[in-house]
Design an enzyme around this catalytic site. Structure first.
Site, mmCIF file in Angstrom:
data_model
loop_
_atom_site.group_PDB
_atom_site.id
_atom_site.type_symbol
_atom_site.label_atom_id
_atom_site.label_comp_id
_atom_site.label_asym_id
_atom_site.label_seq_id
_atom_site.Cartn_x
_atom_site.Cartn_y
_atom_site.Cartn_z
ATOM 1 N N GLN A 148 1.132 -1.740 0.125
ATOM 2 C CA GLN A 148 0.139 -0.036 0.211
ATOM 3 C C GLN A 148 0.633 1.772 -0.078
ATOM 4 O O GLN A 148 1.580 1.418 0.765
ATOM 5 C CB GLN A 148 -0.784 -0.399 1.547
ATOM 6 C CG GLN A 148 -2.220 1.190 1.591
ATOM 7 C CD GLN A 148 -2.521 1.392 2.973
ATOM 8 O OE1 GLN A 148 -1.831 0.610 3.777
ATOM 9 N NE2 GLN A 148 -3.068 1.899 2.839
ATOM 10 N N GLY A 149 1.069 2.006 -1.063
ATOM 11 C CA GLY A 149 1.711 3.392 -0.952
ATOM 12 C C GLY A 149 0.715 4.295 -1.428
ATOM 13 O O GLY A 149 0.379 5.307 -2.129
ATOM 14 N N TYR A 150 0.460 4.483 0.031
ATOM 15 C CA TYR A 150 -0.307 5.577 0.288
ATOM 16 C C TYR A 150 0.078 6.823 1.529
ATOM 17 O O TYR A 150 0.783 7.634 0.848
ATOM 18 C CB TYR A 150 -1.346 5.962 1.676
ATOM 19 C CG TYR A 150 -2.775 4.831 1.320
ATOM 20 C CD1 TYR A 150 -2.568 4.246 -0.131
ATOM 21 C CD2 TYR A 150 -4.408 4.753 1.380
ATOM 22 C CE1 TYR A 150 -4.303 3.901 -0.600
ATOM 23 C CE2 TYR A 150 -5.066 5.141 1.105
ATOM 24 C CZ TYR A 150 -5.077 4.300 0.163
ATOM 25 O OH TYR A 150 -6.318 3.313 -0.424
ATOM 26 N N SER A 151 0.897 6.647 1.984
ATOM 27 C CA SER A 151 1.645 7.495 3.268
ATOM 28 C C SER A 151 3.208 8.046 2.453
ATOM 29 O O SER A 151 3.440 7.161 1.936
ATOM 30 C CB SER A 151 2.240 7.334 4.660
ATOM 31 O OG SER A 151 1.458 6.436 5.252
ATOM 32 N N GLU A 178 -14.514 -0.891 4.255
ATOM 33 C CA GLU A 178 -13.458 -1.881 4.593
ATOM 34 C C GLU A 178 -12.622 -2.996 5.642
ATOM 35 O O GLU A 178 -11.830 -3.609 5.074
ATOM 36 C CB GLU A 178 -13.038 -2.428 2.810
ATOM 37 C CG GLU A 178 -13.549 -2.827 1.289
ATOM 38 C CD GLU A 178 -14.573 -3.858 1.950
ATOM 39 O OE1 GLU A 178 -14.719 -4.322 2.869
ATOM 40 O OE2 GLU A 178 -15.850 -3.566 1.683
ATOM 41 N N SER A 209 -4.465 7.748 13.628
ATOM 42 C CA SER A 209 -3.846 7.980 14.134
ATOM 43 C C SER A 209 -5.554 7.595 15.372
ATOM 44 O O SER A 209 -6.287 8.442 14.971
ATOM 45 C CB SER A 209 -3.129 8.109 14.366
ATOM 46 O OG SER A 209 -3.688 9.912 15.028
ATOM 47 N N ASN A 210 -4.977 7.436 16.604
ATOM 48 C CA ASN A 210 -5.985 6.967 17.271
ATOM 49 C C ASN A 210 -6.634 8.579 17.721
ATOM 50 O O ASN A 210 -7.857 8.975 18.376
ATOM 51 C CB ASN A 210 -5.704 6.618 18.682
ATOM 52 C CG ASN A 210 -5.979 5.483 18.825
ATOM 53 O OD1 ASN A 210 -5.952 5.079 18.065
ATOM 54 N ND2 ASN A 210 -6.228 4.602 19.988
ATOM 55 N N GLU A 211 -5.446 9.653 17.243
ATOM 56 C CA GLU A 211 -6.087 11.300 17.381
ATOM 57 C C GLU A 211 -7.037 11.599 16.820
ATOM 58 O O GLU A 211 -7.324 12.332 16.590
ATOM 59 C CB GLU A 211 -4.831 12.027 17.759
ATOM 60 C CG GLU A 211 -3.951 11.749 18.998
ATOM 61 C CD GLU A 211 -3.205 10.519 19.665
ATOM 62 O OE1 GLU A 211 -2.471 10.440 17.954
ATOM 63 O OE2 GLU A 211 -3.069 9.705 20.254
HETATM 64 C C1 LIG Z 1 4.270 0.045 11.556
HETATM 65 C C2 LIG Z 1 3.600 1.104 10.180
HETATM 66 C C3 LIG Z 1 3.062 0.561 9.305
HETATM 67 C C4 LIG Z 1 2.987 1.090 8.398
HETATM 68 N N1 LIG Z 1 2.077 0.616 7.225
HETATM 69 C C5 LIG Z 1 2.176 1.647 5.630
HETATM 70 C C6 LIG Z 1 1.281 1.178 4.510
HETATM 71 O O1 LIG Z 1 1.424 0.153 4.424
HETATM 72 N N2 LIG Z 1 0.891 1.942 4.327
HETATM 73 C C7 LIG Z 1 1.201 3.149 3.916
HETATM 74 O O2 LIG Z 1 0.585 3.919 3.556
HETATM 75 N N3 LIG Z 1 1.014 4.013 5.224
HETATM 76 C C8 LIG Z 1 2.072 3.405 6.390
HETATM 77 N N4 LIG Z 1 1.794 3.457 7.729
HETATM 78 C C9 LIG Z 1 1.787 5.205 7.761
HETATM 79 C C10 LIG Z 1 0.644 5.087 8.496
HETATM 80 O O3 LIG Z 1 -0.294 5.564 8.389
HETATM 81 C C11 LIG Z 1 0.974 6.236 9.511
HETATM 82 O O4 LIG Z 1 2.471 6.325 10.160
HETATM 83 C C12 LIG Z 1 0.074 7.748 10.400
HETATM 84 O O5 LIG Z 1 -0.895 7.875 9.197
HETATM 85 C C13 LIG Z 1 1.158 8.214 11.229
HETATM 86 O O6 LIG Z 1 1.393 9.281 10.475
HETATM 87 P P1 LIG Z 1 2.459 10.496 11.255
HETATM 88 O O7 LIG Z 1 3.336 9.227 10.711
HETATM 89 O O8 LIG Z 1 3.048 10.738 9.314
HETATM 90 O O9 LIG Z 1 2.690 10.841 11.404
HETATM 91 P P2 LIG Z 1 1.511 12.514 11.700
HETATM 92 O O10 LIG Z 1 0.589 12.618 11.009
HETATM 93 O O11 LIG Z 1 2.781 13.228 11.888
HETATM 94 O O12 LIG Z 1 0.982 12.812 12.929
HETATM 95 C C14 LIG Z 1 2.106 12.845 14.327
HETATM 96 C C15 LIG Z 1 1.277 12.862 15.471
HETATM 97 O O13 LIG Z 1 0.588 13.490 15.154
HETATM 98 C C16 LIG Z 1 -1.053 13.520 16.050
HETATM 99 N N5 LIG Z 1 -1.856 14.533 14.716
HETATM 100 C C17 LIG Z 1 -2.005 14.108 13.081
HETATM 101 N N6 LIG Z 1 -3.114 15.040 13.148
HETATM 102 C C18 LIG Z 1 -3.325 15.529 14.467
HETATM 103 C C19 LIG Z 1 -4.811 16.964 13.906
HETATM 104 N N7 LIG Z 1 -5.315 17.540 13.008
HETATM 105 N N8 LIG Z 1 -4.832 16.658 15.935
HETATM 106 C C20 LIG Z 1 -4.656 15.999 16.396
HETATM 107 N N9 LIG Z 1 -3.570 14.910 16.381
HETATM 108 C C21 LIG Z 1 -2.456 14.740 15.493
HETATM 109 C C22 LIG Z 1 -0.723 11.935 15.463
HETATM 110 O O14 LIG Z 1 -2.531 11.796 15.828
HETATM 111 C C23 LIG Z 1 0.369 11.937 16.033
HETATM 112 O O15 LIG Z 1 0.290 11.391 17.602
HETATM 113 C C24 LIG Z 1 2.473 2.465 8.405
HETATM 114 C C25 LIG Z 1 2.970 3.029 9.416
HETATM 115 C C26 LIG Z 1 3.589 2.346 10.932
HETATM 116 C C27 LIG Z 1 3.930 2.822 11.671
#
Ligand SMILES: Cc1cc2nc3c(=O)[nH]c(=O)nc-3n(C[C@H](O)[C@H](O)[C@H](O)COP(=O)(O)OP(=O)(O)OC[C@H]3O[C@@H](n4cnc5c(N)ncnc54)[C@H](O)[C@@H]3O)c2cc1C
Lengths: 352, 395
Positions: B126-129, B244, B380-382
């Site tokens: 999955q290439g989202y992030s 899903e 994320s839970n936030e």
């Molecule tokens: C082990 C692992 C596997 C993963 N696998 C995949 C994958 O296969 N494919 C893929 O595409 N992605 C994947 N991800 C990425 C995952 O979806 C992101 O880590 C996630 O979306 C959070 O983004 P970030 O890490 O950039 O944190 P950030 O978005 O930078 O967030 C940092 C902190 O700020 C909080 N925050 C951000 N915005 C807000 C807001 N508006 N209000 C309050 N709090 C906020 C967050 O909750 C977090 O606590 C994976 C991540 C991990 C750790």
């Protein structure tokens, strides 16, 4: 009331902070944690050269410190620098041998010629009355039988101080012949198991219960101070990261939900710092056990909280090996496991 | 009110148990129990066994090779698999891309790609992030520029789970910079063998390799690899994120981990007695069990509504939060239960006589650290709280 460090302690603390910042970088640290002895023998010698081991012992016993605040000012820096050198085991050992009156050994440790570790606990838990290892006299020598578990600093140590049951109570013995099984710790540094099978040893004291308990309390206090140093750095890193990291077109630090959680971390650190000061001030008194137990309980609870919050607030970055914050979080999270966890400290307080 | 499963559902559960007994290899279950990593082969073998039974594509309708289960049956299946320490189905092709193609793909894409997901010919990731686009996914920057009947892709994806095993990646890419960020996103399929795709591992804090960075430099893919309409990829992304999500609460995993915690607490001695008889520790175990029991019913209520055809709403955000918090709490108590012996690392390389905890607990500390991810990914839970709050405080 005076909450300032004395000039000497401030100097020691500054020296150590500078030394670790220059000589013990994060990359250096991570280059030694994978291979035995899981620390740097070279840096160890340099730290002894800075006088760290001497700072753990009172003047009358051959050192130049030894008070609670001498320990906390060193270990807080150890925490800040995320240093994996085996200082905990060395500190407990040098204090225990000093209390046993083993002057030569104390001198050798302070000078860095010998690094000892303290082996007290066994697989069945962290209390002296659960110790099963025995010491029996055969002729002039003593032999030890039993097993010691998770001995901090064991890999590469020059000798092991073993707590073992004697007719007189709990004795303290020095052996250089024990079979050891070394391993790395998940948060850096080395430890290991000591297997005693008719292992010969010399006796430092046949009845050392009080000495061992005092060394352990000094160790717990040191862990509290180390935790405060780790927490402070980790929380500072979290604040910096939240300010830098932009999502939704603004720094995530602008989200109040995250600000409040970071503020709670900062408040808890102040609580931890305060109770560590209290425990340090009591280390040389009859109430040491009580206040150290209180401090270790609060630190254990808070350490887990701050480690988990810091990772969460960082998002994915906080989960990576490459980011120093994850290693600070791991160290913090493991402090509760050392020398009796938050529950063990509560039981001590309830029993008192 | 009727909290029991129907007789048919109970019979189905018995079928699943029997299938697991016959098909799950003891070695793979052992690795699961001991928190050891699985090899690519382990996962592929498990997929093959499920596929042979028609149970692999649990979210797909029957005509495309799915089992046609209700939400409740799916839950029972996932719960029993978790209890048996079966590998988790790798979700990217099966539970993410598959449903997307069924809803947004064209016939050619469906007939070419779906069978290859089922038979294991393709491993999708999955290439989202992206480094700059995590919670704020819509800010993603990876560009796809149209050149004749090809897209030329430049940019970077990150956190790509199990990308090291994948030969295909589905990506959200930017095809337009006009208008709102959400409006210029497209959903594109990329062959990882295409020149210009480069994968680099990311090591996680537990020492494991499960995520990667994926770099795209002038990667050319045919326009036919676009799913749905150009610039309408955000709708697909949202569909994936809100629709899903199976098994979001992880009830089965938590139930299993709680069993492990209880069993460890009987084996490990602390303060001269089994940890299970330590009142302070026992109280913590009971509290998390109470939380889990409540969530189990909350989850069943959602499943029962889904069975009637209701779309999962805020309940799924609530279950994501509660489910991950409970799982993490159990992991934390397992780590605590190990006391001083929680520290040896890497635990699976220790000789037996260097270990003072049961074999299935040796990897528990690393697993605890690894599972911090549960509250970070999948929204994320936030972010889940923001979703709930937005609805709660809607004026
Ligand atoms: C082990 C692992 C596997 C993963 N696998 C995949 C994958 O296969 N494919 C893929 O595409 N992605 C994947 N991800 C990425 C995952 O979806 C992101 O880590 C996630 O979306 C959070 O983004 P970030 O890490 O950039 O944190 P950030 O978005 O930078 O967030 C940092 C902190 O700020 C909080 N925050 C951000 N915005 C807000 C807001 N508006 N209000 C309050 N709090 C906020 C967050 O909750 C977090 O606590 C994976 C991540 C991990 C750790």
């Amino acid at each position: 009331m005076d909450f300032k460090l004395t000039e000497d302690r401030q100097m020691l603390s500054d020296t150590l902070r500078r030394y670790l910042a220059d000589q013990y970088t994060f990359d250096f640290r991570n280059s030694v944690i994978d291979t035995a002895p899981y620390h740097s023998t070279e840096k160890w010698a340099e730290l002894a050269g800075l006088g760290l081991i001497g700072a753990f012992v009172t003047e009358e016993k051959g050192g130049f410190g030894g008070a609670g605040f001498d320990l906390t000012c060193v270990f807080e820096e150890v925490g800040r620098g995320l240093c994996v050198e085996p200082l905990l085991g060395a500190m407990m050992s040098v204090r225990a041998t000093a209390e046993c009156g083993a002057e030569d050994l104390v001198e050798a440790q302070i000078g860095g010629a010998q690094r000892l570790v303290l082996a007290v606990f066994e697989p069945e838990g962290e209390a002296l009355d659960l110790i099963r290892t025995t010491a029996t006299k055969s002729g002039d020598a003593w032999v030890l039988n039993g097993r010691k578990s998770v001995v901090y600093g064991l890999p590469g140590a020059d000798g092991v101080l073993v707590a073992a049951k004697t007719d007189a109570g709990l004795g303290l013995f020095l052996t250089k012949d024990a079979e050891t099984l070394d391993y790395a710790m998940i948060d850096g540094g080395g430890a290991g198991e000591v297997i005693l099978d008719n292992t010969t040893a010399t006796c430092l004291s046949e009845d050392a219960t009080a000495i061992i308990e005092a060394a352990l309390d000094a160790g717990r206090l040191a862990l509290c101070a180390e935790a405060v140093g780790v927490m402070q750095v980790l929380t500072d890193m979290t604040v910096d990261y939240l300010k830098q990291r932009k999502q939704f077109g603004r720094p995530i630090a602008s989200f109040q939900a995250l600000q409040h959680r970071t503020v709670d971390m900062a408040i808890e650190i102040e609580q931890c710092r305060a109770i560590t000061i209290l425990a340090a001030s009591k280390l040389e008194t009859a109430e040491a056990g009580k206040y150290v137990a209180m401090a270790k309980n609060l630190i254990g609870r808070t350490a887990n909280l701050i480690a988990e919050e810091a990772i969460q607030l960082h998002g994915g970055i906080g989960m990576t090996w490459e980011y120093p914050g994850s290693h600070y979080a791991k160290r913090l999270s493991m402090i509760d496991h050392q020398l009796g966890d938050r529950y063990a400290q509560l039981y001590r307080l309830m029993a008192a | 009110m009727e909290l029991r499963f129907t007789p048919e559902e109970e019979a189905f559960r018995a079928d699943v148990k029997a299938f697991l007994a016959d098909n799950l290899s003891a070695e793979v279950a052992r690795k699961g129990r001991n928190s050891e990593g699985l090899t690519k082969q382990d996962m592929e073998d498990w997929h093959a066994a499920l596929n042979a039974r028609g149970w692999l594509a649990v979210t797909w309708p029957k005509e495309h090779g799915g089992p046609g289960w209700t939400a409740v049956e799916r839950h029972i299946f996932e719960e029993e698999c978790a209890l048996a320490y079966a590998p988790r189905i790798v979700p990217f092709g099966l539970n993410m891309l598959g449903p997307v193609l069924l809803k947004f793909g064209n016939d050619a894409q469906r007939s070419e790609i779906l069978p290859r997901i089922l038979d294991g010919s393709d491993w999708w990731c999955q290439g989202y992030s992206e480094p700059g686009a995590g919670s704020d996914l819509a800010s993603l920057k990876t560009r796809a520029v149209r050149d004749g009947d090809e897209y030329v892709i430049n940019g970077q994806k990150t956190w790509t789970t199990l990308g090291q095993h994948a030969n295909k990646i589905f990506c959200l890419v930017r095809t337009s910079t006009e208008g709102k960020p959400q409006e210029g996103i497209s959903f594109v399929l990329v062959d990882m063998d295409t020149p210009g795709v480069e994968l680099r591992p990311i090591k996680l804090l537990d020492g494991g390799h499960e995520v990667n960075e994926v770099f795209f430099t002038d990667v050319r893919v045919p326009v036919s690899n676009l799913v749905g309409e150009e610039n309408k990829g955000w709708t697909i992304a949202k569909y994936l994120l809100t629709h899903e999500r199976t098994n979001i609460a992880g009830v089965g995993t938590s139930t299993r981990d709680l069993e492990k915690l209880k069993s460890l607490s009987q084996q490990l001695v602390r303060g001269g007695r089994p940890l299970s008889q330590d009142p302070l520790f026992a109280a913590e175990m009971l509290e998390v069990e109470i939380d889990l029991e409540a969530m189990r019913v909350m989850n069943l209520a959602m499943l029962s509504a889904a069975k009637e055809g209701a779309a999962p709403g805020l309940q799924s955000s609530m279950l994501k939060i509660k489910g991950t918090v409970i799982r993490q709490r159990i992991q934390s108590l397992i780590k605590t239960a190990l006391g001083a012996a929680a520290t040896p690392f890497p635990a699976h390389e220790l000789p037996d006589n260097a270990r003072s905890v049961p074999e299935d607990a040796a990897g528990a500390t690393a697993a605890y650290f690894n599972n911090r991810k549960l509250s970070i990914f999948g929204g994320s839970n936030e972010i889940q709280r923001n979703i709930i709050a937005k609805d709660m405080f809607r004026s």
